[in-house]
Design a protein around this motif. Structure first.
Motif, PDB file in Angstrom:
ATOM      1  N   TYR A   5       0.826  -1.211   0.000  1.00  0.00           N
ATOM      2  CA  TYR A   5       0.000   0.000   0.000  1.00  0.00           C
ATOM      3  C   TYR A   5       0.859   1.261   0.000  1.00  0.00           C
ATOM      4  O   TYR A   5       0.536   2.244  -0.679  1.00  0.00           O
ATOM      5  CB  TYR A   5      -0.921  -0.003   1.216  1.00  0.00           C
ATOM      6  CG  TYR A   5      -1.917   1.134   1.206  1.00  0.00           C
ATOM      7  CD1 TYR A   5      -2.873   1.235   0.180  1.00  0.00           C
ATOM      8  CD2 TYR A   5      -1.915   2.103   2.195  1.00  0.00           C
ATOM      9  CE1 TYR A   5      -3.779   2.277   0.150  1.00  0.00           C
ATOM     10  CE2 TYR A   5      -2.833   3.151   2.168  1.00  0.00           C
ATOM     11  CZ  TYR A   5      -3.756   3.234   1.144  1.00  0.00           C
ATOM     12  OH  TYR A   5      -4.653   4.275   1.113  1.00  0.00           O
ATOM     13  N   LEU A   6       1.962   1.232   0.721  1.00  0.00           N
ATOM     14  CA  LEU A   6       2.861   2.392   0.729  1.00  0.00           C
ATOM     15  C   LEU A   6       3.479   2.608  -0.650  1.00  0.00           C
ATOM     16  O   LEU A   6       3.636   3.748  -1.099  1.00  0.00           O
ATOM     17  CB  LEU A   6       3.948   2.209   1.789  1.00  0.00           C
ATOM     18  CG  LEU A   6       3.459   2.256   3.244  1.00  0.00           C
ATOM     19  CD1 LEU A   6       4.615   1.949   4.197  1.00  0.00           C
ATOM     20  CD2 LEU A   6       2.840   3.604   3.570  1.00  0.00           C
ATOM     21  N   SER A  10       2.863   5.961  -3.050  1.00  0.00           N
ATOM     22  CA  SER A  10       3.982   6.756  -3.556  1.00  0.00           C
ATOM     23  C   SER A  10       3.936   6.933  -5.066  1.00  0.00           C
ATOM     24  O   SER A  10       4.559   7.854  -5.600  1.00  0.00           O
ATOM     25  CB  SER A  10       5.307   6.095  -3.147  1.00  0.00           C
ATOM     26  OG  SER A  10       5.509   4.878  -3.852  1.00  0.00           O
TER      27      SER A  10
END
Length: 262
Positions: A5-6, A10
């Motif tokens: 998810y990160l 990004s």
């Protein structure tokens, strides 16, 4: 899934980065529109609330990758409604996509309790469309049929049994599909195999929607395979789902887009 998810956050972009007229219109008019208060979905919303409270026990026959939350063979309807259904946010997205694309023939791989399937059926009902849905667990399929009956959705047909055996012959009888939602088996090999089977029944405007493309390394591998397939023209990663288009007039592009309300 936190790392995935990160990475998604990004890289995800919004409508200001889109130079494709088709994707820009799809994103602003369907993906990011808000239909939380659509009267057509009121009955489904109420039923979801009721099912989440249900203590009725059902025997689970799980032929896929299983739940990350509860792998018990006997579960309450409430537990399934809370943890094994697509979230209302994504179910409403499918509703909007169907309406925006004027899809009428829908294939749903993975019925569960039928709440997401009900969104599909409600979306095509005004146009006289239909949903063909596949469920491997007989008791779950029975509970899903009760969902459709209570909502008055007579445009849904359930195929019960192992999708490995039922998918190809059912699609052969159906012909072509306008939208296919893949939510049956969150593993690499079955996902790719179902994709290849459904490819034979697409047309230029067909949309494939893959659930949980970042659910596991296997699903991310399957998503990468699908993106690289020569028949695919446009893919859109919304983290929770991936959209796949085959429009031959489109340039070959992959998008990672933020999924929220404008």
């Amino acid at each position: 899934m936190i790392a995935a998810y990160l990475r998604y956050l990004s890289r995800a972009q919004d409508e200001h980065s889109l130079h494709s007229p088709f994707v820009f219109s799809l994103y602003t008019n369907a993906i990011c529109s808000d239909n939380r208060r659509d009267p057509a979905l009121t009955a489904i919303r109420r039923l979801r609330t009721s099912l989440r409270r249900s203590r009725e026990l059902i025997q689970i026959t799980d032929l896929g990758a299983g739940s990350k939350v509860n792998r018990a063979q006997q579960r309450t309807v409430g537990d399934v409604a809370r943890h094994s259904q697509k979230s209302p946010r994504y179910a409403r997205l499918l509703f909007r996509l169907i309406r925006y694309l004027n899809a009428r023939t829908i294939v749903d791989l993975g019925t569960s309790l039928g709440l997401t399937t009900a969104h599909l059926a409600e979306a095509v009902r005004p146009a006289g469309g239909s949903v063909l849905t596949f469920e491997g667990c007989p008791q779950t399929a029975g509970r899903a049929q009760a969902t459709f009956d209570s909502l008055g959705l007579s445009n849904v047909s359930i195929v019960v049994g192992n999708i490995d055996d039922t998918l190809a012959p059912a699609l052969l009888e159906l012909g072509t599909a306008d939208l296919v939602f893949f939510d049956a088996n969150h593993r690499y090999e079955p996902t790719v195999r179902y994709f290849e089977t459904c490819l034979l029944h697409r047309h230029n405007e067909t949309l494939f929607v893959f659930d949980d493309i970042h659910w596991s390394p296997e699903m991310e591998q399957a998503w990468a395979y699908i993106q690289a397939h020569p028949a695919v023209r446009v893919t859109i990663d919304l983290f929770g789902v991936g959209l796949v288009f085959f429009r031959q007039e489109q340039p070959r592009q992959d998008f990672i887009l933020r999924f929220g309300y404008l």
